[in-house]
Every structure is written in structure tokens, then in C-alpha cells.
Design a protein around this motif. Structure first.
Motif, PDB file in Angstrom:
ATOM      1  N   GLY A 182       0.778  -1.227   0.000  1.00 24.02           N
ATOM      2  CA  GLY A 182       0.000   0.000   0.000  1.00 24.02           C
ATOM      3  C   GLY A 182       0.804   1.268   0.000  1.00 24.02           C
ATOM      4  N   THR A 183       2.138   1.151   0.008  1.00 22.59           N
ATOM      5  CA  THR A 183       2.969   2.342  -0.019  1.00 22.59           C
ATOM      6  C   THR A 183       4.281   2.010  -0.711  1.00 22.59           C
ATOM      7  OG1 THR A 183       3.835   4.158   1.343  1.00 22.59           O
ATOM      8  CG2 THR A 183       4.116   1.928   2.183  1.00 22.59           C
ATOM      9  N   GLY A 184       4.954   3.038  -1.227  1.00 18.91           N
ATOM     10  CA  GLY A 184       6.211   2.805  -1.933  1.00 18.91           C
ATOM     11  C   GLY A 184       6.015   1.855  -3.101  1.00 18.91           C
ATOM     12  N   ASP A 185       6.873   0.832  -3.183  1.00 19.86           N
ATOM     13  CA  ASP A 185       6.768  -0.152  -4.257  1.00 19.86           C
ATOM     14  C   ASP A 185       6.032  -1.414  -3.819  1.00 19.86           C
ATOM     15  OD1 ASP A 185       8.163   1.377  -6.175  1.00 19.86           O
ATOM     16  OD2 ASP A 185      10.084   0.792  -5.291  1.00 19.86           O
ATOM     17  N   ALA A 186       5.495  -1.410  -2.607  1.00 21.52           N
ATOM     18  CA  ALA A 186       4.814  -2.596  -2.088  1.00 21.52           C
ATOM     19  C   ALA A 186       3.337  -2.572  -2.462  1.00 21.52           C
ATOM     20  CB  ALA A 186       4.965  -2.674  -0.565  1.00 21.52           C
ATOM     21  N   GLY A 187       2.888  -3.656  -3.067  1.00 22.53           N
ATOM     22  CA  GLY A 187       1.486  -3.727  -3.476  1.00 22.53           C
ATOM     23  C   GLY A 187       1.015  -5.159  -3.565  1.00 22.53           C
ATOM     24  N   LEU A 246      -6.977   4.357   1.975  1.00 22.67           N
ATOM     25  CA  LEU A 246      -5.991   3.613   2.771  1.00 22.67           C
ATOM     26  C   LEU A 246      -4.776   3.380   1.890  1.00 22.67           C
ATOM     27  CD1 LEU A 246      -7.957   0.782   4.624  1.00 22.67           C
ATOM     28  CD2 LEU A 246      -7.140   2.940   5.559  1.00 22.67           C
ATOM     29  N   GLY A 247      -3.745   4.188   2.065  1.00 27.88           N
ATOM     30  CA  GLY A 247      -2.577   4.021   1.216  1.00 27.88           C
ATOM     31  C   GLY A 247      -1.530   5.071   1.478  1.00 27.88           C
ATOM     32  N   GLY A 248      -0.323   4.793   1.002  1.00 30.49           N
ATOM     33  CA  GLY A 248       0.784   5.722   1.144  1.00 30.49           C
ATOM     34  C   GLY A 248       1.307   6.141  -0.203  1.00 30.49           C
ATOM     35  N   ALA A 249       2.209   7.116  -0.177  1.00 33.73           N
ATOM     36  CA  ALA A 249       2.765   7.662  -1.411  1.00 33.73           C
ATOM     37  C   ALA A 249       3.578   6.615  -2.161  1.00 33.73           C
ATOM     38  CB  ALA A 249       3.640   8.871  -1.091  1.00 33.73           C
ATOM     39  N   SER A 250       3.455   6.637  -3.471  1.00 32.69           N
ATOM     40  CA  SER A 250       4.209   5.734  -4.332  1.00 32.69           C
ATOM     41  C   SER A 250       4.619   6.505  -5.584  1.00 32.69           C
ATOM     42  CB  SER A 250       3.360   4.516  -4.725  1.00 32.69           C
ATOM     43  OG  SER A 250       4.072   3.662  -5.589  1.00 32.69           O
ATOM     44  N   GLY A 251       5.869   6.353  -5.967  1.00 33.33           N
ATOM     45  CA  GLY A 251       6.349   7.065  -7.149  1.00 33.33           C
ATOM     46  C   GLY A 251       6.876   8.442  -6.805  1.00 33.33           C
ATOM     47  N   ARG A 252       6.052   9.252  -6.140  1.00 33.20           N
ATOM     48  CA  ARG A 252       6.471  10.583  -5.701  1.00 33.20           C
ATOM     49  C   ARG A 252       6.209  10.689  -4.201  1.00 33.20           C
ATOM     50  NH1 ARG A 252       3.472  12.397 -10.175  1.00 33.20           N
ATOM     51  NH2 ARG A 252       1.923  13.362  -8.831  1.00 33.20           N
ATOM     52  N   PRO A 253       7.182  11.176  -3.435  1.00 26.77           N
ATOM     53  CA  PRO A 253       6.982  11.260  -1.974  1.00 26.77           C
ATOM     54  C   PRO A 253       5.874  12.219  -1.583  1.00 26.77           C
ATOM     55  CG  PRO A 253       9.020  12.356  -2.640  1.00 26.77           C
ATOM     56  CD  PRO A 253       8.528  11.606  -3.833  1.00 26.77           C
ATOM     57  N   THR A 254       5.496  13.120  -2.507  1.00 23.68           N
ATOM     58  CA  THR A 254       4.458  14.108  -2.206  1.00 23.68           C
ATOM     59  C   THR A 254       3.078  13.659  -2.675  1.00 23.68           C
ATOM     60  OG1 THR A 254       4.936  15.227  -4.310  1.00 23.68           O
ATOM     61  CG2 THR A 254       6.107  16.009  -2.349  1.00 23.68           C
ATOM     62  N   ALA A 255       2.927  12.415  -3.098  1.00 24.25           N
ATOM     63  CA  ALA A 255       1.681  11.964  -3.727  1.00 24.25           C
ATOM     64  C   ALA A 255       0.466  12.127  -2.813  1.00 24.25           C
ATOM     65  CB  ALA A 255       1.810  10.510  -4.174  1.00 24.25           C
ATOM     66  N   VAL A 256       0.608  11.820  -1.526  1.00 25.36           N
ATOM     67  CA  VAL A 256      -0.528  11.940  -0.613  1.00 25.36           C
ATOM     68  C   VAL A 256      -0.893  13.407  -0.422  1.00 25.36           C
ATOM     69  CG1 VAL A 256      -1.293  11.604   1.765  1.00 25.36           C
ATOM     70  CG2 VAL A 256      -0.110   9.757   0.567  1.00 25.36           C
ATOM     71  N   ARG A 279      -5.739   7.638   5.297  1.00 32.10           N
ATOM     72  CA  ARG A 279      -5.075   6.919   6.374  1.00 32.10           C
ATOM     73  C   ARG A 279      -3.989   6.012   5.791  1.00 32.10           C
ATOM     74  NH1 ARG A 279     -10.109   5.092  10.395  1.00 32.10           N
ATOM     75  NH2 ARG A 279     -10.547   7.207  11.199  1.00 32.10           N
ATOM     76  N   PRO A 280      -2.983   5.667   6.590  1.00 33.76           N
ATOM     77  CA  PRO A 280      -1.914   4.792   6.089  1.00 33.76           C
ATOM     78  C   PRO A 280      -2.426   3.384   5.848  1.00 33.76           C
ATOM     79  CG  PRO A 280      -1.644   5.185   8.439  1.00 33.76           C
ATOM     80  CD  PRO A 280      -2.745   6.102   7.983  1.00 33.76           C
ATOM     81  N   PRO A 281      -1.695   2.618   5.033  1.00 32.27           N
ATOM     82  CA  PRO A 281      -2.103   1.229   4.785  1.00 32.27           C
ATOM     83  C   PRO A 281      -2.096   0.416   6.069  1.00 32.27           C
ATOM     84  CG  PRO A 281       0.105   1.634   3.942  1.00 32.27           C
ATOM     85  CD  PRO A 281      -0.451   2.962   4.322  1.00 32.27           C
ATOM     86  N   VAL A 282      -2.880  -0.648   6.067  1.00 31.21           N
ATOM     87  CA  VAL A 282      -3.059  -1.461   7.281  1.00 31.21           C
ATOM     88  C   VAL A 282      -2.825  -2.933   6.954  1.00 31.21           C
ATOM     89  CG1 VAL A 282      -4.684   0.151   8.334  1.00 31.21           C
ATOM     90  CG2 VAL A 282      -5.545  -1.661   6.816  1.00 31.21           C
ATOM     91  N   PRO A 283      -2.531  -3.759   7.966  1.00 34.22           N
ATOM     92  CA  PRO A 283      -2.370  -5.201   7.741  1.00 34.22           C
ATOM     93  C   PRO A 283      -3.657  -5.829   7.201  1.00 34.22           C
ATOM     94  CG  PRO A 283      -1.501  -4.565   9.891  1.00 34.22           C
ATOM     95  CD  PRO A 283      -2.245  -3.372   9.360  1.00 34.22           C
TER      96      PRO A 283
END
Length: 441
Positions: free
Chosen positions: A34-39, A286-296, A315-319
């Protein structure tokens, strides 16, 4: 090094379990999606490995080390270990920087295998083109079949870019073509992806196999039946600190143009919501920035510009288990991606009994059964999305019918079935490798 690996990974086993080397260079299956390169690929690699381990296989997953504090080897659970390979600086590199580190990663991979008995692995399964490049070299060195899953393809992505998104470089396309040409077997998530491999990358149809990913149906399940389902849903929202008296549309995934969360924000700004004196639903991201740090921050700024900042909650990604509860709490889950090889979020949401509104692209057309488990939207125009979302949110009876269809549709996807089919692919790859041969006598 040999003495840094658990004994059961270096000593010959009389039972001789089927041994699989998985390679996921750019993202670890242990990372939070849900954030960075993790999906979805992170979930795919870990859940497939779990299902393979349940069948007696031994799975060793190689990924790039991103912290000096990471152990050399992590035993994720019985039958699975994750091996962190140093390749370049631990921090400050994203996926686009990694082609320059493939040589270092390949050296670490080959070094690890060199300390094991000869013929240790039965098959090498790589994920994403970066891993495929490394696997191409390792498979030849080890004289084992190479199985590759693309997950995403540059030519497909470039054909359906979001406005303002940057096309994938030619170097990636060339790298993908090389992996397709060298792999003993190619795994596609859907029939459509299989066709794209043949059409766009000239893959040999006989080496392309369709294995649909699965869903953990134990984790992603509807709320249990109770005498007072309304109160049950209200209590769940209270536990998640969500409003009880509003319709909720949920977006779960990386905040980037490819995934299309901006489409949903713009849809909230359409006049359709106020025509009858109503207001937009609450969009929970529910997610974080990916590709650009300013995406959110950019997404939140867009909500302010559209005048809907009060209707967007980020909100940030969750388990996974918490994600399942968010799915249960939502009225609808929206997946407005511009390109998806499968669409794992859509499958998981449906398993939780929540209807999905998805873009009619890629694998989403397979996962979401139109007007059965959800609704497929023909474009990415905010007005279209606003109309579809409002129509569904205003129709409780239709949503209830789609919820039943969503759960039934999700039962098509199971990791145990996927593992059985993947083992059959491995056998086909071994036959192809034995027939064609990679190593000179």
C-alpha cells in the motif's frame, strides 16, 4: 554465506522436498502493501509461497536488503524463508534505480546458492522484469527451468497512461522482451494478460500459462450473520473511528496516478451529489505515497481545490486483517486503476462481501462480474464515476444483491488452487527445459 543460513537450508534432505527459488528484487513479501513499491505483488509472492509450502515444497524468497538491521535470512514460517541480498545502498533507491544494481543482486544470489549442495533448486520463479533479468542469469548457471510472472508490463501500461503519468522507458521494454524470450514458462494472471504476452511480446503460446491469483477466504470474509446486522456494522465503524451515519466509499492501494485515486476525488466534486440536496459520501483512502513522496499531499491538495476536503479521509495502509474490517465497514470499494494485471484488492473486497466499482481495464474485467459482484465503469471521467457511485449508494436493495454476488464471485479465487496449478506449470517448465537445454554439455 553458508554459516549464516539455517541448517535445514544447507544440508541435504533425504525426503527431498521440491525446492523453489523465488526472486522478488524490488520489493519484499514482508513489506506492508500500500505504499512505496509494495502492493499486490507482495501479497501474491507470500500467499503463493504459503500455499506451496502447505504442499510440501520448500520456498526460498530472495529480495533486496533495504536496511542494515535486516537479518540475512528470515524464516517467515515453516517451509518459507526470505533471504535479504545486499545490492546497492540500503536506502534512497526506488524501483527505477534498481537496473543499475542487478549485477550486484545477481552476484549475491549466485553466491548464496554456491554454498549449497549441487542441484539444490528444482525451479526458479521470478516476479517482475527486474527479477526476470537476474533469474535469466541464475537459471543458466544452475541449469534449472526459469518461470516468470510479469505482474505488470510496460507496453500495456504505456497504452493506458493516466493523464500526467510518465511512460515506462524503452530499456524496461527491452528487458521484458529478453525475459519473455528466455523463460521456460510464463505465468499470466488472466486470459487477457496471456493474450497480451503473445500479441505485444511475441511470447510462444505454448509457454504461456494462466494461473489466477487467490484470496485468503479465511481473512477476507463478510460480517457474520446476526439478529441486528445494522448494529453490528455500526459497532465496526466505531471501532475503526469511522462515521456511522454516512455512506463510505473505500480506496485501498498505493497513492499514485496509475491507481487513479484522483478520479474519485474529482468525482466527489461533481454536481450530481448536490442536485437533490444531498452531499458526497466519505471517501476513505488507505494508502501511502508511491512514485512521488508528495503523492498523498497532492491528493489532499486536489480535494481542497475541488471543495471536497471534508469528504476525503486519508489513512496509512493497514495489515490484511484490519483491511478486511475496512472492507466490511464500507458501502462500496472503488478500484479506478488505469491498468491492472489482476486487481487483488477487488477480489479481496468481494470476498469480504462488499460490492466493487472498478474501471473496466485489464484483469479487473475478470475479477469483477459486472452487475453481479459489482459494476465496471467504461472510462475514467469523474462525472461517470460520480453517477455510478451515486446510483449504487442510493439503491440499498441493489447493493445488497451485489454483496451476495461479490462473496460468491470471490470463491473462484483460492491460493490452494493457484498453488496446484503453479506446480503443474513448474512441471511443464522442467519438461521444456529438459527438451531445449540451457547449458552446454
Amino acid at each position: 554465506m553458508r554459516d549464516s543460513l539455517p541448517p535445514d537450508l544447507v544440508e541435504p534432505d533425504a525426503a527431498r522436498p521440491f525446492r523453489i527459488a523465488m526472486v522478488s528484487v524490488h520489493t519484499s513479501p514482508l513489506e506492508q502493501p500500500g505504499t512505496g513499491d509494495a502492493g499486490g505483488m507482495n501479497v501474491y509472492v507470500l500467499e503463493l509461497s504459503r500455499a506451496l509450502a502447505r504442499r510440501g515444497a520448500q520456498v526460498e524468497i530472495y529480495t533486496r536488503a533495504t536496511s542494515s538491521a535486516q537479518p540475512r535470512v528470515t524464516s517467515a514460517e515453516p517451509g518459507i524463508c526470505v533471504i535479504h541480498v545486499p545490492a546497492g545502498p540500503y536506502e534512497g533507491l526506488d524501483k527505477n534505480d534498481l537496473p543499475g544494481q542487478l549485477c550486484a543482486f545477481a552476484a549475491g544470489l549466485l553466491r548464496a546458492e554456491a554454498h549449497r549442495p549441487e542441484g539444490w533448486y528444482d525451479v526458479l520463479h521470478t516476479h517482475y522484469w527486474l527479477s526476470g533479468q537476474v533469474g535469466w542469469l541464475a537459471a543458466e548457471r544452475w541449469d534449472v527451468p526459469l518461470v516468470h510472472t510479469m505482474h505488470t508490463m510496460a507496453r500495456v501500461k504505456n497504452a493506458s497512461l493516466a493523464p500526467g503519468d510518465v511512460p515506462e522507458p524503452q530499456g524496461r521494454i527491452i528487458g521484458e522482451e529478453q525475459v519473455v524470450a528466455e523463460a521456460d514458462a510464463l505465468v499470466a494472471n488472466t486470459d487477457q494478460e496471456a493474450g497480451e504476452l503473445v500479441r505485444d511480446y511475441h511470447a510462444d503460446p505454448d509457454r504461456v500459462h494462466v494461473v489466477q491469483p487467490g484470496v485468503d477466504l479465511g481473512v477476507f470474509a463478510p460480517l457474520p450473520d446476526t439478529a441486528d446486522p445494522g448494529r453490528q456494522a455500526a459497532e465496526l465503524r466505531e471501532q475503526l473511528d469511522l462515521p456511522v451515519d454516512r455512506k463510505i466509499v473505500l480506496f485501498a492501494g498505493r497513492v499514485q496516478l496509475l491507481k487513479g485515486p484522483d478520479v474519485l476525488v474529482r468525482a466527489l466534486g461533481e454536481r450530481v451529489w448536490s442536485q437533490d440536496g444531498g452531499t458526497p459520501p466519505l471517501l476513505v483512502v488507505l494508502g501511502g505515497a508511491s512514485g512521488r513522496p508528495t503523492a498523498v499531499r497532492e491528493l489532499e491538495a486536489l480535494a481542497y481545490q475541488e471543495g471536497v476536503a471534508d469528504h476525503v479521509l486519508v489513512r496509512p495502509p493497514v495489515p490484511q486483517r484490519t483491511l478486511a474490517r475496512y472492507f466490511q465497514a464500507a458501502d462500496l470499494v472503488a478500484v479506478p486503476s488505469h491498468s491492472e494485471s489482476f486487481g487483488l484488492v477487488a477480489a479481496e473486497a468481494q470476498a469480504a462481501g462488499t460490492p466493487v466499482v472498478a474501471a473496466a481495464v485489464g484483469g479487473l474485467r475478470t475479477v469483477v462480474e459486472d452487475d453481479v459482484s459489482g459494476v465496471l465503469v467504461p472510462d475514467h471521467e469523474p462525472e461517470t464515476w460520480a453517477l455510478v457511485l451515486k446510483c449504487l449508494l442510493d439503491d440499498d436493495e441493489r447493493r445488497a444483491r451485489l454483496a451476495v454476488g461479490a462473496r460468491a464471485s470471490a470463491t473462484r479465487f483460492g491460493w490452494d488452487r493457484a498453488a496446484d496449478e503453479m506446480l503443474a506449470v513448474y512441471e511443464q517448465a522442467r519438461k521444456h527445459h529438459a527438451k531445449c537445454g540451457r547449458m552446454e554439455p
